[in-house]
Design a protein around this motif. Sequence first.
Motif, PDB file in Angstrom:
ATOM      1  N   ALA A 173     -17.029   5.934 -16.286  1.00 47.66           N
ATOM      2  CA  ALA A 173     -16.701   6.335 -15.044  1.00 47.66           C
ATOM      3  C   ALA A 173     -15.624   5.430 -14.251  1.00 47.66           C
ATOM      4  O   ALA A 173     -14.805   5.820 -13.643  1.00 47.66           O
ATOM      5  N   ILE A 174     -16.145   4.270 -14.260  1.00 45.93           N
ATOM      6  CA  ILE A 174     -15.430   3.232 -13.570  1.00 45.93           C
ATOM      7  C   ILE A 174     -14.484   2.710 -14.214  1.00 45.93           C
ATOM      8  O   ILE A 174     -13.390   2.491 -13.536  1.00 45.93           O
ATOM      9  N   SER A 175     -14.468   2.434 -15.362  1.00 45.98           N
ATOM     10  CA  SER A 175     -13.269   2.192 -16.366  1.00 45.98           C
ATOM     11  C   SER A 175     -12.167   2.819 -16.266  1.00 45.98           C
ATOM     12  O   SER A 175     -11.066   2.683 -16.195  1.00 45.98           O
ATOM     13  N   GLY A 176     -12.633   4.308 -16.266  1.00 47.10           N
ATOM     14  CA  GLY A 176     -11.357   5.531 -16.490  1.00 47.10           C
ATOM     15  C   GLY A 176     -10.716   5.346 -15.140  1.00 47.10           C
ATOM     16  O   GLY A 176      -9.260   5.122 -15.117  1.00 47.10           O
TER      17      GLY A 176
ATOM     18  N   VAL B 142      -1.713   3.629  -3.859  1.00 47.60           N
ATOM     19  CA  VAL B 142      -1.811   4.410  -5.141  1.00 47.60           C
ATOM     20  C   VAL B 142      -3.341   5.149  -5.273  1.00 47.60           C
ATOM     21  O   VAL B 142      -4.387   4.489  -4.909  1.00 47.60           O
ATOM     22  N   VAL B 143      -3.144   6.205  -5.634  1.00 47.95           N
ATOM     23  CA  VAL B 143      -4.471   7.033  -5.507  1.00 47.95           C
ATOM     24  C   VAL B 143      -4.945   7.731  -6.909  1.00 47.95           C
ATOM     25  O   VAL B 143      -3.679   8.514  -7.462  1.00 47.95           O
ATOM     26  N   THR B 144      -5.965   7.858  -7.522  1.00 45.30           N
ATOM     27  CA  THR B 144      -6.249   8.570  -8.553  1.00 45.30           C
ATOM     28  C   THR B 144      -7.650   8.984  -8.710  1.00 45.30           C
ATOM     29  O   THR B 144      -8.572   8.379  -7.980  1.00 45.30           O
TER      30      THR B 144
ATOM     31  N   THR C 288     -14.527   5.482  -4.925  1.00 49.64           N
ATOM     32  CA  THR C 288     -15.498   6.439  -4.667  1.00 49.64           C
ATOM     33  C   THR C 288     -16.341   6.857  -5.779  1.00 49.64           C
ATOM     34  O   THR C 288     -15.734   6.998  -6.859  1.00 49.64           O
ATOM     35  N   SER C 289     -17.395   7.427  -5.540  1.00 49.07           N
ATOM     36  CA  SER C 289     -18.370   7.927  -6.692  1.00 49.07           C
ATOM     37  C   SER C 289     -19.115   9.114  -6.356  1.00 49.07           C
ATOM     38  O   SER C 289     -19.796   9.011  -5.246  1.00 49.07           O
ATOM     39  N   SER C 290     -18.994  10.222  -6.977  1.00 50.37           N
ATOM     40  CA  SER C 290     -19.588  11.468  -6.570  1.00 50.37           C
ATOM     41  C   SER C 290     -20.492  11.794  -7.944  1.00 50.37           C
ATOM     42  O   SER C 290     -19.905  11.796  -8.850  1.00 50.37           O
ATOM     43  N   LEU C 291     -21.627  11.795  -7.844  1.00 49.27           N
ATOM     44  CA  LEU C 291     -22.770  12.048  -8.830  1.00 49.27           C
ATOM     45  C   LEU C 291     -23.363  13.414  -8.715  1.00 49.27           C
ATOM     46  O   LEU C 291     -23.831  13.949  -7.598  1.00 49.27           O
TER      47      LEU C 291
ATOM     48  N   ALA D 254     -22.670  14.536 -14.410  1.00 50.24           N
ATOM     49  CA  ALA D 254     -21.364  14.466 -14.146  1.00 50.24           C
ATOM     50  C   ALA D 254     -20.870  13.467 -13.023  1.00 50.24           C
ATOM     51  O   ALA D 254     -21.567  13.386 -12.142  1.00 50.24           O
ATOM     52  N   ILE D 255     -19.924  12.603 -13.255  1.00 56.92           N
ATOM     53  CA  ILE D 255     -19.557  11.747 -12.058  1.00 56.92           C
ATOM     54  C   ILE D 255     -18.061  11.764 -11.973  1.00 56.92           C
ATOM     55  O   ILE D 255     -17.259  11.784 -12.810  1.00 56.92           O
ATOM     56  N   ASN D 256     -17.559  11.886 -10.598  1.00 61.56           N
ATOM     57  CA  ASN D 256     -16.233  11.995 -10.424  1.00 61.56           C
ATOM     58  C   ASN D 256     -16.179  10.576  -9.704  1.00 61.56           C
ATOM     59  O   ASN D 256     -16.995  10.036  -8.777  1.00 61.56           O
ATOM     60  N   THR D 257     -15.113   9.914  -9.838  1.00 64.70           N
ATOM     61  CA  THR D 257     -14.462   8.665  -9.426  1.00 64.70           C
ATOM     62  C   THR D 257     -13.258   8.745  -8.712  1.00 64.70           C
ATOM     63  O   THR D 257     -12.417   9.405  -9.737  1.00 64.70           O
ATOM     64  N   THR D 258     -12.978   8.075  -7.662  1.00 64.86           N
ATOM     65  CA  THR D 258     -11.588   8.031  -7.192  1.00 64.86           C
ATOM     66  C   THR D 258     -11.330   6.512  -7.024  1.00 64.86           C
ATOM     67  O   THR D 258     -12.160   5.783  -6.628  1.00 64.86           O
ATOM     68  N   GLY D 259     -10.146   6.129  -7.072  1.00 61.23           N
ATOM     69  CA  GLY D 259      -9.774   5.034  -6.887  1.00 61.23           C
ATOM     70  C   GLY D 259      -8.564   4.838  -5.963  1.00 61.23           C
ATOM     71  O   GLY D 259      -7.479   5.827  -6.070  1.00 61.23           O
TER      72      GLY D 259
END
Lengths: 373, 358
Positions: B96-99, B74-76, B116-119, B165-170
Amino acid sequence: MASTADDGDGELQFRDPEKAEQLTEELESLMDDIGEPVNVMHVCGSHEQAIAKFGLRSILPDDLTVRMGPGCPVCVTNMPEVDEAVALAEEGKIVATYGDMFRVPGTEKSLADAKDEGADVRVVYSASEAAEIAAEEPDREVIFFATGFETTAAPTAAVLTADPPENFSVLSAHKYVPPAMEIVAEMPDTDVDGFLAAGHAAVITGYGLFEDFVSEYDTPAVVGGFEPIDILFALARLLEFIRDDEAGLANAYQRCVTEDGNVPAKEAMWEVFDTTSGEWRGIAEIPDANLVISDDYAHYDARERFDIDVDAGASDPLTEDCICGDIMAGKADPDECELFGEECTPQDPVGACMVSSEGTCKIWLEYGGQPDL
Amino acid sequence: MSNSDDDRTADESSGDGYTGDDVITHAHGAGGGQMTDLIEDMAVSRFADSEADVGLAALDDGSVQPIDDDHSVVVTTDSHVVTPLFFRGGDIGRLAISGTVNDLAMMGATDPLALTSSLIIEAGTPQSTVERVTESMRETCAEAGATVTTGDTKVMGSDEIDTLAINTTGVAVVPTGGHVPDAGLSVGDKLIVSGTIGDHGISLLSEREGFDFGGGLASDVQPVNDLVRAAMDAGEVTAMKDPTRGGLATVLNEMADKAGVGIDLDEPAIPVSGPVSSAGEVLGIEPFDVACEGVVAMGVASDDAEAVLEALRDNPKGEDAAIVGEVVEEHTGQVVLDTGFGRRYLTPPEGEQLPRIC
């Protein structure tokens, strides 16, 4: 005078479904007594919103129709008035206005369009907030594009009587409700058996204001509040008048409205504003229903201060199909409009009724209109 | 594919010389029909993958791809911008983490394997601000049992980005067929929400507009994967979404539409806190129309509804959980709200929320 909704019960539970059921039964019984369809008009977007939000139409008697008249101040603001505000914004001045006005289309564009193109348009909650912007930006001209009925005209007046900054002025599109009710009552194809008068405006003007209207037009009127019980209670009082064939006046919002209203607010309003004849968008030219700034306050009148150069351009061709005027005159419902929810949406409105939270079309789209549920 | 979390106020800036339909507006990020149209036009038409268990075209909270006979991945991904960065009840790092943890959980993937975290940071931002945010991300990861395993940092000019801005992928792995789609509602299912509605959106709108409604108004931002795990252990969860952008009204309409069913909701049963209800009325904004960041709306098989409810309420994050409605055959694709007085449709909000005149 009718009693308030809480008489006999002590404290009124404004959101008591059991009380609502009792009142609904009372409405059914009154309609049985009347024995024919009844058309009631209310004159306030907040009434429409409460009716839709609480799903009241689904519990009203089938042959009792409650329609909204010219009760949305944003909706009746005429396109050239929006054009004036847009022109001032495009000249580099700060134009502050209520959120409801932000997207209302003028002939060619809305204030939101002007902002998209770089104009400085601010959304404010009050006239005083606009005056505060003027105090914070002494080198800029700040114009409050002032819309609304008595409820907002009185606060605009209060700001002007309190010596606001010299760089502050008002572009008044304020309107006065009673003359519009008269126009609607006179329309041959608007068949109104009674008026549910707006509680907000009556807080300022007092219910006594409607006495002349009731007798002249031989139509009952009841001032009502905005909780579901308020509305059902006011409708019941109105149906009593209709059943008794009496052009009576009642105040069903006694916890807020008095016979004389808010006298200091009225005094401020009539010190700052004069009435003049003007076009209500889509409805008609209505005598004495537009509020213009009086000579004593002309130095705060944006129309006096600036030579407003309106470059209106061509209007959206779809506006020819818009039936907002008929809707506000009580002749049609929003879902009778071919544009409703398709070409005309809150994000991309054709008519003003789709913009404001007080507009019938917006309210019907938000709450599902008149559902057969 | 989740909605972006653009919580900024309406600032209608446009491109150079482009008008009308030519430019992206804030409405395209508001979670409504325009956003869906944009995603379908720009992305689904190019990247839809028919091999996936849940692909981009499903417009669910994440994708589900088979990796062997027994497992799927599963990827989001989600990008977060919010004003202010630090707000009552949370901050952009917690958001960002909760989302992303929650988007995985909405797919039934309650054990995140890696994030992952992109700042993207505006030059001139105090280091202490970034440190506060990353520390909040660490704390939220610990709460969720997750960890950030790789990331990226970019710095941009002050006119190119607003602060941070923060992008996170899980990423997570689930047993084959163990995922929960948002399209799985069946007639007879009960609908449960795990907590009070509208706290994040109403709280932020109030804070931005400078209104002080007193105590009790705060964002609900939190990871809810533990709640979802408890619910799935207790009974059959048929469909899930977290009501972020567009709020409960939007996700329930989406769930009804995707499953081809109707939803009947009992408004008095829907938990809304007193401060949110009052502030919503003052602002003229429906709590059902604004974002929640720590709540899940789920369909549950009718026989399991009480057990799932009990499991949710056993967790402090779910103590306000309630059964709020059921799935019906009538009014397909639409949500009908019984207000306690009458009945009306609950429609998704359109565009931005603007303060009203009176």
